[in-house]
Design a protein around this motif. Structure first.
Motif, PDB file in Angstrom:
ATOM      1  N   ILE A 125      63.031  14.624  46.832  1.00 51.84           N
ATOM      2  CA  ILE A 125      62.154  13.516  47.207  1.00 51.84           C
ATOM      3  C   ILE A 125      60.810  14.035  47.725  1.00 51.84           C
ATOM      4  O   ILE A 125      59.753  13.441  47.467  1.00 51.84           O
ATOM      5  N   GLN A 126      60.840  15.154  48.419  1.00 54.93           N
ATOM      6  CA  GLN A 126      59.583  15.729  48.921  1.00 54.93           C
ATOM      7  C   GLN A 126      58.663  16.146  47.780  1.00 54.93           C
ATOM      8  O   GLN A 126      57.438  16.060  47.891  1.00 54.93           O
ATOM      9  N   SER A 127      59.268  16.555  46.666  1.00 54.36           N
ATOM     10  CA  SER A 127      58.453  17.003  45.534  1.00 54.36           C
ATOM     11  C   SER A 127      58.199  15.890  44.516  1.00 54.36           C
ATOM     12  O   SER A 127      57.309  16.020  43.679  1.00 54.36           O
ATOM     13  N   GLN A 128      59.000  14.800  44.609  1.00 53.80           N
ATOM     14  CA  GLN A 128      58.832  13.685  43.666  1.00 53.80           C
ATOM     15  C   GLN A 128      58.820  12.378  44.455  1.00 53.80           C
ATOM     16  O   GLN A 128      59.731  11.562  44.366  1.00 53.80           O
ATOM     17  N   THR A 129      57.791  12.201  45.221  1.00 57.27           N
ATOM     18  CA  THR A 129      57.733  11.068  46.150  1.00 57.27           C
ATOM     19  C   THR A 129      57.632   9.711  45.470  1.00 57.27           C
ATOM     20  O   THR A 129      57.824   8.676  46.115  1.00 57.27           O
ATOM     21  N   GLU A 130      57.347   9.683  44.164  1.00 60.22           N
ATOM     22  CA  GLU A 130      57.234   8.414  43.438  1.00 60.22           C
ATOM     23  C   GLU A 130      58.481   8.104  42.602  1.00 60.22           C
ATOM     24  O   GLU A 130      58.476   7.154  41.825  1.00 60.22           O
ATOM     25  N   ASN A 131      59.536   8.893  42.791  1.00 53.69           N
ATOM     26  CA  ASN A 131      60.740   8.718  41.993  1.00 53.69           C
ATOM     27  C   ASN A 131      61.697   7.773  42.720  1.00 53.69           C
ATOM     28  O   ASN A 131      62.405   8.161  43.646  1.00 53.69           O
ATOM     29  N   ALA A 132      61.737   6.524  42.294  1.00 51.06           N
ATOM     30  CA  ALA A 132      62.560   5.512  42.962  1.00 51.06           C
ATOM     31  C   ALA A 132      64.049   5.843  42.876  1.00 51.06           C
ATOM     32  O   ALA A 132      64.806   5.594  43.819  1.00 51.06           O
ATOM     33  N   GLN A 133      64.486   6.400  41.750  1.00 52.63           N
ATOM     34  CA  GLN A 133      65.909   6.678  41.565  1.00 52.63           C
ATOM     35  C   GLN A 133      66.426   7.677  42.590  1.00 52.63           C
ATOM     36  O   GLN A 133      67.583   7.592  43.028  1.00 52.63           O
ATOM     37  N   LEU A 161      58.523   1.252  45.135  1.00 48.70           N
ATOM     38  CA  LEU A 161      58.123   2.074  43.999  1.00 48.70           C
ATOM     39  C   LEU A 161      58.457   1.434  42.662  1.00 48.70           C
ATOM     40  O   LEU A 161      57.716   1.579  41.684  1.00 48.70           O
ATOM     41  N   ASN A 162      59.567   0.707  42.610  1.00 52.16           N
ATOM     42  CA  ASN A 162      60.101   0.239  41.333  1.00 52.16           C
ATOM     43  C   ASN A 162      59.915  -1.251  41.096  1.00 52.16           C
ATOM     44  O   ASN A 162      59.765  -1.687  39.957  1.00 52.16           O
ATOM     45  N   SER A 163      59.955  -2.049  42.165  1.00 54.42           N
ATOM     46  CA  SER A 163      59.844  -3.518  42.100  1.00 54.42           C
ATOM     47  C   SER A 163      61.000  -4.156  41.335  1.00 54.42           C
ATOM     48  O   SER A 163      60.899  -5.309  40.909  1.00 54.42           O
ATOM     49  N   ASP A 164      62.089  -3.430  41.173  1.00 55.99           N
ATOM     50  CA  ASP A 164      63.282  -3.981  40.534  1.00 55.99           C
ATOM     51  C   ASP A 164      64.069  -4.761  41.583  1.00 55.99           C
ATOM     52  O   ASP A 164      64.623  -4.183  42.515  1.00 55.99           O
ATOM     53  N   VAL A 165      64.150  -6.072  41.428  1.00 57.32           N
ATOM     54  CA  VAL A 165      64.792  -6.894  42.460  1.00 57.32           C
ATOM     55  C   VAL A 165      66.275  -6.597  42.597  1.00 57.32           C
ATOM     56  O   VAL A 165      66.890  -6.924  43.626  1.00 57.32           O
ATOM     57  N   ASN A 166      66.884  -5.981  41.587  1.00 57.11           N
ATOM     58  CA  ASN A 166      68.298  -5.637  41.691  1.00 57.11           C
ATOM     59  C   ASN A 166      68.559  -4.638  42.813  1.00 57.11           C
ATOM     60  O   ASN A 166      69.677  -4.567  43.342  1.00 57.11           O
ATOM     61  N   ILE A 167      67.541  -3.873  43.177  1.00 56.29           N
ATOM     62  CA  ILE A 167      67.662  -2.967  44.317  1.00 56.29           C
ATOM     63  C   ILE A 167      67.956  -3.760  45.585  1.00 56.29           C
ATOM     64  O   ILE A 167      68.671  -3.301  46.476  1.00 56.29           O
TER      65      ILE A 167
END
Length: 333
Positions: A125-133, A161-167
């Motif tokens: 996460i520190q290296s891929q801060t935009e990765n929602a998964q 990050l994702n705006s997927d409401v299923n989250i």
């Protein structure tokens, strides 16, 4: 949705649990909230005996409310009175199983050590801060270790990050575990309004069941079935609701639907047998337990359940055989 008169909803959502840090609302939600607030103030002042007395008074006035039993259980546990704490916990859990999750969380939160999986996810996460998964993956790991606050934070970051409401369905499930019903409902309302799904309606129905809004729960189950009539989990949850409101014929019909969908699922027979037993239909209950035993012959409890029913029908020989088989399997374990 306005649930101002629902104490199951308001008390849990108030978060006025002992030792919990929360904002005390000045809005008037009735006498039950007033009692919770008074007790909370006693806890803040470390006047625990007065707090327990207030919770006991509240239980006398609202014996159906799991909130007050849970609060008193927390204080009994704090005072080292394990027996009283367990007694109150059992009542709260029986009324609303989410109180079990909440009290279990209080006991176990923060237990996760720096496991290799967590270290790996933190680094990713520190290296891929935009990765929602990655945030979702870490949230699921946090849930396994009762780090619910951290899981909620991770799901929130993933949603940004994702705006997927299923989250939000996953986040709502955790809000329900920690009895923040208002936040859970807000998430589920958003999902059902923007992207209706079976899971959203199913979880909201379960929330409505917890706060005894059975008509609203049934409405959501109906919508979920319109979306996917083949999803057996909907029938199972709805059957439990029908049991709660003693509409046993409808519960049996839903369990029968589950059995017809998968005749090799022994547990569905057990669930239906339990309803038959509640309606004193011993013959059908015995038949279902027999089928469950055929499918799962090493589950010892099934023999005990069936033996009890054989006793009720006067078949002492079959009862004795089942009790003997139960003891045999228990000794093997």
């Amino acid at each position: 949705m306005i649930l101002q008169a629902n104490n199951y909803y308001n008390l849990a959502s108030s978060q006025l649990f002992p030792f919990n840090i929360t904002n005390i609302s000045t809005s008037n939600n009735g006498e039950a909230i007033d009692l919770a607030t008074h007790a909370y103030h006693f806890v803040l002042k470390e006047n625990y005996s007065e707090a327990i007395e207030t919770y006991s008074k509240a239980i006398q006035q609202y014996p159906e409310q799991p909130f007050f039993y849970a609060c008193r259980s927390i204080l009994h546990n704090f005072n080292g009175d394990d027996e009283s704490a367990y007694y109150d916990y059992q009542i709260a859990k029986r009324v609303d199983f989410n109180y079990h999750h909440y009290l279990e969380w209080l006991e176990n939160q923060g237990e996760m050590v720096e496991s290799p999986e967590l270290v790996e996810l933190n680094a990713a996460i520190q290296s891929q801060t935009e990765n929602a998964q990655l945030f979702i993956n870490r949230a699921m790991l946090q849930v396994q270790h009762f780090n619910y606050a951290e899981a909620i934070s991770d799901y929130s970051n993933a949603f940004v990050l994702n705006s997927d409401v299923n989250i939000l369905i996953s986040r709502a499930a955790i809000y329900m575990y920690i009895l923040q019903y208002d936040k859970a409902l807000a998430d589920l309302d958003l999902v059902t309004e923007s992207n209706p799904s079976v899971q959203a309606y199913l979880y909201r129905a379960k929330l409505f069941m917890a706060i005894k809004e059975f008509d609203l729960a049934l409405r959501d189950f109906d919508v979920a079935l319109q979306l996917d009539s083949s999803d057996v989990s909907i029938y199972e949850e709805r059957a439990q609701l029908y049991e709660n409101i003693e509409q046993f014929d409808k519960a049996i019909a839903d369990y029968s639907t589950i059995i017809n969908a998968n005749k090799d699922d022994f547990y569905a027979y057990v669930l239906r047998a339990d309803v038959y037993e509640k309606t004193h239909n011993w013959k059908e209950a015995i038949s279902d337990y027999s089928e469950a035993i055929r499918l799962n012959p090493y589950y010892s409890d099934l023999y005990q359940y069936r033996a009890t029913l054989f006793e009720k029908t006067g078949d002492s020989e079959s009862a004795a055989a089942d009790f003997a088989k139960f003891e045999e399997l228990e000794d093997e374990d």
